[in-house]
Design an enzyme around this catalytic site. Structure first.
Site, PDB file in Angstrom:
ATOM      1  N   HIS A  66     -26.757 -81.339 -30.297  1.00 53.54           N
ATOM      2  CA  HIS A  66     -26.974 -80.077 -30.029  1.00 53.54           C
ATOM      3  C   HIS A  66     -28.136 -79.842 -28.985  1.00 53.54           C
ATOM      4  O   HIS A  66     -29.231 -80.465 -29.356  1.00 53.54           O
ATOM      5  CB  HIS A  66     -26.870 -78.995 -31.358  1.00 53.54           C
ATOM      6  CG  HIS A  66     -28.008 -79.033 -31.912  1.00 53.54           C
ATOM      7  ND1 HIS A  66     -29.167 -78.027 -31.770  1.00 53.54           N
ATOM      8  CD2 HIS A  66     -28.290 -79.692 -33.186  1.00 53.54           C
ATOM      9  CE1 HIS A  66     -30.172 -78.108 -32.652  1.00 53.54           C
ATOM     10  NE2 HIS A  66     -29.808 -79.039 -33.599  1.00 53.54           N
ATOM     11  N   ASP A 176     -36.030 -80.595 -32.188  1.00 55.63           N
ATOM     12  CA  ASP A 176     -34.864 -80.426 -33.021  1.00 55.63           C
ATOM     13  C   ASP A 176     -33.848 -79.504 -31.945  1.00 55.63           C
ATOM     14  O   ASP A 176     -34.278 -78.208 -32.026  1.00 55.63           O
ATOM     15  CB  ASP A 176     -35.037 -79.405 -34.240  1.00 55.63           C
ATOM     16  CG  ASP A 176     -33.867 -79.179 -34.903  1.00 55.63           C
ATOM     17  OD1 ASP A 176     -32.706 -79.698 -34.474  1.00 55.63           O
ATOM     18  OD2 ASP A 176     -34.014 -78.525 -35.982  1.00 55.63           O
ATOM     19  N   GLU A 208     -25.613 -74.456 -32.421  1.00 54.25           N
ATOM     20  CA  GLU A 208     -25.947 -75.307 -33.748  1.00 54.25           C
ATOM     21  C   GLU A 208     -26.779 -74.408 -34.737  1.00 54.25           C
ATOM     22  O   GLU A 208     -26.348 -74.408 -35.818  1.00 54.25           O
ATOM     23  CB  GLU A 208     -26.279 -76.661 -33.649  1.00 54.25           C
ATOM     24  CG  GLU A 208     -26.181 -77.701 -34.744  1.00 54.25           C
ATOM     25  CD  GLU A 208     -27.538 -77.500 -35.685  1.00 54.25           C
ATOM     26  OE1 GLU A 208     -27.246 -78.388 -36.777  1.00 54.25           O
ATOM     27  OE2 GLU A 208     -28.431 -76.887 -35.391  1.00 54.25           O
ATOM     28  N   GLU A 209     -27.824 -74.005 -33.976  1.00 50.76           N
ATOM     29  CA  GLU A 209     -28.648 -73.233 -35.303  1.00 50.76           C
ATOM     30  C   GLU A 209     -28.349 -71.836 -35.585  1.00 50.76           C
ATOM     31  O   GLU A 209     -28.912 -71.410 -36.491  1.00 50.76           O
ATOM     32  CB  GLU A 209     -30.126 -73.243 -34.505  1.00 50.76           C
ATOM     33  CG  GLU A 209     -30.702 -74.134 -33.799  1.00 50.76           C
ATOM     34  CD  GLU A 209     -31.421 -75.144 -34.951  1.00 50.76           C
ATOM     35  OE1 GLU A 209     -31.449 -74.812 -36.073  1.00 50.76           O
ATOM     36  OE2 GLU A 209     -32.191 -76.051 -34.683  1.00 50.76           O
ATOM     37  N   ASP A 231     -28.500 -85.963 -34.778  1.00 47.89           N
ATOM     38  CA  ASP A 231     -29.512 -84.829 -34.915  1.00 47.89           C
ATOM     39  C   ASP A 231     -30.957 -85.337 -35.495  1.00 47.89           C
ATOM     40  O   ASP A 231     -31.295 -86.688 -35.303  1.00 47.89           O
ATOM     41  CB  ASP A 231     -28.816 -83.694 -36.126  1.00 47.89           C
ATOM     42  CG  ASP A 231     -29.183 -82.455 -35.908  1.00 47.89           C
ATOM     43  OD1 ASP A 231     -30.598 -82.258 -35.421  1.00 47.89           O
ATOM     44  OD2 ASP A 231     -28.628 -81.629 -35.936  1.00 47.89           O
ATOM     45  N   HIS A 315     -38.851 -77.131 -37.208  1.00 51.37           N
ATOM     46  CA  HIS A 315     -38.684 -75.685 -36.822  1.00 51.37           C
ATOM     47  C   HIS A 315     -40.015 -75.126 -36.415  1.00 51.37           C
ATOM     48  O   HIS A 315     -40.374 -74.016 -36.760  1.00 51.37           O
ATOM     49  CB  HIS A 315     -37.841 -74.981 -37.588  1.00 51.37           C
ATOM     50  CG  HIS A 315     -36.435 -75.161 -37.657  1.00 51.37           C
ATOM     51  ND1 HIS A 315     -35.427 -74.122 -38.108  1.00 51.37           N
ATOM     52  CD2 HIS A 315     -35.606 -76.039 -37.070  1.00 51.37           C
ATOM     53  CE1 HIS A 315     -34.303 -74.390 -38.060  1.00 51.37           C
ATOM     54  NE2 HIS A 315     -34.274 -75.398 -37.237  1.00 51.37           N
TER      55      HIS A 315
END
Length: 350
Positions: A66, A176, A208-209, A231, A315
């Site tokens: 992603h 990410d 995706e998030e 990922d 994140h």
């Protein structure tokens, strides 16, 4: 271009969930010379096909990485020109205050996530994170000018340049999961020097998030026989349990659990051992929270695997990876795809 150079380029582009256009265009440009066909579907997924050798129909193997990132959306413009914002994806309020951002309005504006001075903060407020509803962005302009340039629904992207650290490590925003997009790029470069019998479909997925949406739709459209999600996973750092993390520079973590087909897991381990690619094992007793979760249940079910690049400070705007892990993940992907025999793939559904 190396995988590290590619990661640096794409990490700095805006691509909040649902608005991945700028990063999607750069990924498509880089992948295109390495594949036979490339397209963008209605949801925004970039779907690249590298055809295998041998008679058709060939089994299809889908690689899902992603490309979306977390960020903010403007909710309102308040007195004084301050922007009240809400998160898109899993924002951690503990690490966003005083961060530099870009407001993607009628004209791009530089701003900061404002905060109360500690002198005006109560003892109780100092012990807890700022409530999400109290976050605001200051772009330094008068209210009238802000209202002319920004409106509710505009996006706010965290601003951070990628930084080369010592020891072959990198830090930046949106690693990410753009570190895995870079691993897929490295795999395509490696695959150009190998022969393979399966059709390889590499997908840079969207959203995706906020719910694995791009993986859901692209897996339905591609209809793969095998799916491998790539990922990031938790890397060792203070406060992170050893059995929930992987060692940086130790290679990709190969997941094992109910989200993973056991034969695909064993195959990936065997290829890592055969190619002398460093790897780690990641036991995941429940859902992985990755595109693998959507891949596994696409259509009538897909034999699914998951590779994770170890990453620190997930994140945040200082997500940190080791370039060796990105390259090792790409090498393992290429080796596995080259080693897949059509009859083995077809046997997974028997």
């Amino acid at each position: 271009m190396t995988a590290a150079q590619f990661l640096e380029t794409i990490s700095e582009l805006p691509g909040i969930s649902g608005h991945e256009g700028p990063v999607a265009a750069r990924i498509r440009e880089a992948w295109a010379p390495l594949v036979d066909e490339i397209r963008t579907d209605p949801l925004g997924n970039v779907i690249a096909l590298k055809a295998g050798e041998g008679p058709k129909p060939r089994p299809r193997v889908m690689i899902a990485t992603h490309m979306d990132e977390i960020g903010f959306m403007v909710l309102s413009i308040e007195q004084g020109g301050f922007l009240r914002v809400a998160p898109v994806g899993g924002i951690d309020v503990r690490n966003v205050l005083a961060h530099r951002v870009r407001v993607l309005g009628r004209r791009e504006l530089v701003g900061y996530l404002g905060m109360l001075p500690p002198h005006l903060t109560t003892d109780e407020e100092m012990t807890r994170p700022v409530p999400m509803k109290d976050l605001f962005v200051d772009v330094g302009l008068p209210e009238e000018r802000v209202r002319a340039l920004v409106e509710p629904g505009d996006l706010v992207v965290r601003e951070q340049r990628a930084v080369q650290l010592l020891g072959g490590r990198m830090a930046g925003k949106a690693f990410d999961n753009r570190a895995s997009c870079a691993a897929a790029y490295h795999a395509l470069q490696e695959l150009a020097r190998r022969r393979h019998q399966v059709d390889v479909v590499v997908v840079a997925t969207v959203q995706e998030e906020v719910g694995l949406r791009g993986a859901v739709t692209s897996a339905f459209g591609v209809a793969p026989d095998v799916g491998i999600a790539v990922d990031v996973g938790f890397a060792r750092q203070p406060g992170v349990e050893k059995d929930r993390s992987a060692e940086p520079a130790g290679g990709p973590a190969i997941a094992l659990g109910p989200n993973i087909h056991p034969q695909v897991y064993r195959f990936l381990v065997e290829q890592a051992q055969r190619e002398d690619v460093p790897y780690q094992v990641e036991p995941v007793p429940g859902r992985t929270g990755t595109d693998a979760w959507a891949l596994q249940v696409a259509r009538s079910g897909v034999a699914t695997g998951l590779l994770s690049v170890p990453l620190r400070y997930m994140h945040s705007t200082v997500e940190t990876v080791d370039v060796k892990d990105i390259e090792a993940t790409g090498r393992l992907l290429a080796a596995a795809l080259a080693a897949m025999e059509p009859e083995w793939v077809r046997g997974l559904s028997r």
